[in-house]
Design a protein around this motif. Structure first.
Motif, PDB file in Angstrom:
ATOM      1  N   UNK A  56      -1.190 -30.938 -35.734  1.00  0.00           N
ATOM      2  CA  UNK A  56      -0.824 -31.774 -34.596  1.00  0.00           C
ATOM      3  C   UNK A  56       0.381 -32.627 -34.982  1.00  0.00           C
ATOM      4  N   UNK A  57       1.538 -32.428 -34.329  1.00  0.00           N
ATOM      5  CA  UNK A  57       2.740 -33.179 -34.719  1.00  0.00           C
ATOM      6  C   UNK A  57       2.717 -34.621 -34.203  1.00  0.00           C
ATOM      7  N   UNK A  58       3.623 -35.412 -34.752  1.00  0.00           N
ATOM      8  CA  UNK A  58       3.842 -36.766 -34.271  1.00  0.00           C
ATOM      9  C   UNK A  58       4.571 -36.743 -32.924  1.00  0.00           C
ATOM     10  N   UNK A  59       4.414 -37.831 -32.171  1.00  0.00           N
ATOM     11  CA  UNK A  59       5.208 -38.022 -30.966  1.00  0.00           C
ATOM     12  C   UNK A  59       6.704 -37.929 -31.315  1.00  0.00           C
ATOM     13  N   UNK A  60       7.533 -37.394 -30.434  1.00  0.00           N
ATOM     14  CA  UNK A  60       7.220 -36.859 -29.110  1.00  0.00           C
ATOM     15  C   UNK A  60       6.890 -35.382 -29.094  1.00  0.00           C
ATOM     16  N   UNK A  61       6.880 -34.740 -30.281  1.00  0.00           N
ATOM     17  CA  UNK A  61       6.592 -33.302 -30.310  1.00  0.00           C
ATOM     18  C   UNK A  61       5.122 -33.009 -30.085  1.00  0.00           C
ATOM     19  N   UNK A  62       4.258 -33.953 -30.431  1.00  0.00           N
ATOM     20  CA  UNK A  62       2.827 -33.729 -30.317  1.00  0.00           C
ATOM     21  C   UNK A  62       2.103 -34.987 -29.902  1.00  0.00           C
ATOM     22  N   UNK A  66     -11.699 -38.892 -33.118  1.00  0.00           N
ATOM     23  CA  UNK A  66     -10.859 -37.704 -33.316  1.00  0.00           C
ATOM     24  C   UNK A  66     -11.410 -36.571 -32.458  1.00  0.00           C
ATOM     25  N   UNK A  67     -10.579 -36.057 -31.555  1.00  0.00           N
ATOM     26  CA  UNK A  67     -10.954 -34.971 -30.653  1.00  0.00           C
ATOM     27  C   UNK A  67     -10.950 -33.655 -31.423  1.00  0.00           C
ATOM     28  N   UNK A  68     -12.063 -32.937 -31.365  1.00  0.00           N
ATOM     29  CA  UNK A  68     -12.170 -31.681 -32.115  1.00  0.00           C
ATOM     30  C   UNK A  68     -11.231 -30.601 -31.595  1.00  0.00           C
ATOM     31  N   UNK A  69     -10.625 -30.805 -30.460  1.00  0.00           N
ATOM     32  CA  UNK A  69      -9.634 -29.843 -29.984  1.00  0.00           C
ATOM     33  C   UNK A  69      -8.312 -29.963 -30.729  1.00  0.00           C
ATOM     34  N   UNK A  70      -8.137 -31.034 -31.500  1.00  0.00           N
ATOM     35  CA  UNK A  70      -6.903 -31.260 -32.253  1.00  0.00           C
ATOM     36  C   UNK A  70      -7.100 -30.882 -33.711  1.00  0.00           C
ATOM     37  N   UNK A  71      -6.145 -30.157 -34.267  1.00  0.00           N
ATOM     38  CA  UNK A  71      -6.157 -29.785 -35.682  1.00  0.00           C
ATOM     39  C   UNK A  71      -5.399 -30.858 -36.461  1.00  0.00           C
TER      40      UNK A  71
END
Length: 388
Positions: A190-196, A181-186
């Motif tokens: 963080x939305x599901x594809x395709x929005x996020x 899990x990348x710490x830059x992502x909340x």
């Protein structure tokens, strides 16, 4: 300055989700709900149909993501291969081989652990990189990871399969699921594809055996501790029983791909500089899911970034790309400024090493990952791999 170039196709578009405008994200959210529903139905169908999940006769360790990429999966797979080998295990790496051209008729051996057989275009850039970096470890690719695993067992007799990017590959049973899990992502924003960037809802982390936080080093120093605490708290709400570890990415060395690089042409003894690019202007070249990481590492090690040619993930380089870098370098010289070095990643280096550079000073920055709190991590691995 980071500039994206060459929007080629939909899979590569997903690598550029960080650049979507807020309005576009909002409009894409309904599609994200449908995507999440479809993913849940797909997983249920794979698991519950007769013969839906295939098991291999050796343990399978999966290194995966919940997001579409850029978490440090490839260097972590390398770390796991080295760790397992140091434990006396005989791992083999199995990967889908994204972008590979030759595996449609069956699994392909990219490397037997001694010799690399496939080019980056034949194997995909990440399997080719793992084949180069993981000495003594076979690398096999195929979309059907169970078939690739069976071939690995038949030909190389491994006692553990290391599954690259397989958390959503429901057809193959695993003994250990490690999710980065990348710490830059909340996790909560963080939305599901395709929005996020999410492939699945965060609740899917309950299937993991461990979560490994990555890329704190890409955040501003004053942000890191607050973001770490916030992320751990959010992940614990979604997967309260799953242990959480953290890994860091460090510059471990470099290699000259082309041209003369000037002073500090040998790796520093202590591994912390000065590097050939320390204090000098650099042009960055990368085709990554999240290219900002290379920019962070270049600045942290003293490079002065002139421009970042950030292509879409898995981009295939050609002479026109090299000409663009050369023109920019010439423009800097003609303006009376120092000619920049060109820095790229090891993943990009496997695709660039066969291109004619005609003396351009190109340096491949070598990175490695290290798990913090190594005693706790090693105890976890030993307990899970040696349950008796």
């Amino acid at each position: 300055m980071l500039q994206r170039r060459r929007l080629i196709d939909a899979p590569r578009l997903r690598a550029g989700l960080d650049t979507l405008e807020p309005a576009a994200r909002w409009l894409a959210r309904p599609a994200g709900y449908l995507y999440g529903l479809g993913r849940s139905v797909h997983r249920a169908a794979r698991i519950w149909r007769p013969g839906g999940r295939k098991a291999l006769p050796v343990p399978v360790i999966c290194v995966g993501n919940l997001t579409v990429g850029g978490t440090g999966k490839t260097p972590f797979v390398r770390l796991m291969a080295e760790t397992l080998s140091a434990m006396g295990r005989r791992p083999a790496i199995v990967s889908r081989g994204y972008g590979a051209r030759v595996h449609l008729n069956g699994p392909v051996v990219v490397s037997d652990g001694t010799r690399v057989y496939s080019t980056p275009s034949e194997a995909g850039d990440e399997p080719r990189l793992l084949a180069e970096q993981c000495s003594g470890v076979p690398v096999i690719i195929h979309p059907d990871r169970a078939a690739a695993g069976r071939l690995a067992i038949q030909q190389f007799d491994p006692d553990v399969i290391l599954l690259d990017d397989g958390f959503q590959h429901d057809r193959l049973a695993r003994d250990l699921d490690l999710v980065l899990w990348d710490l830059r992502d909340d996790p909560d924003r963080t939305p599901l594809l395709p929005a996020g960037r999410l492939r699945e809802r965060p609740g899917a982390l309950r299937r993991a055996d461990a979560i490994i936080l990555t890329h704190a080093e890409y955040l501003a120093p004053e942000e890191r501790e607050g973001r770490r605490q916030q992320t751990v708290a959010a992940l614990k709400r979604h997967a309260p029983a799953v242990p959480i570890f953290e890994a860091e990415t460090v510059v471990a060395g470099f290699r000259r791909l082309s041209g003369r690089v000037g002073p500090h042409a040998e790796p520093p003894a202590e591994g912390d500089g000065p590097w050939p690019w320390t204090g000098r202007p650099v042009i960055l070249v990368s085709a990554l899911a999240r290219p900002q990481g290379l920019e962070s590492l270049a600045r942290q090690t003293g490079g002065r970034v002139v421009r970042h040619f950030a292509y879409f993930d898995h981009h295939e380089y050609g002479p026109a790309d090299v000409d663009a870098w050369r023109r920019l370098r010439d423009e800097e010289q003609q303006a009376g400024r120092e000619a920049p070095l060109i820095l790229t990643t090891a993943k990009d280096g496997v695709k660039l090493q066969h291109l004619p550079m005609f003396g351009l000073p190109v340096i491949v920055v070598e990175i490695e990952m290290r798990v913090l709190d190594a005693p706790r991590w090693n105890a976890f691995l030993h307990a899970r791999l040696n349950p008796h």
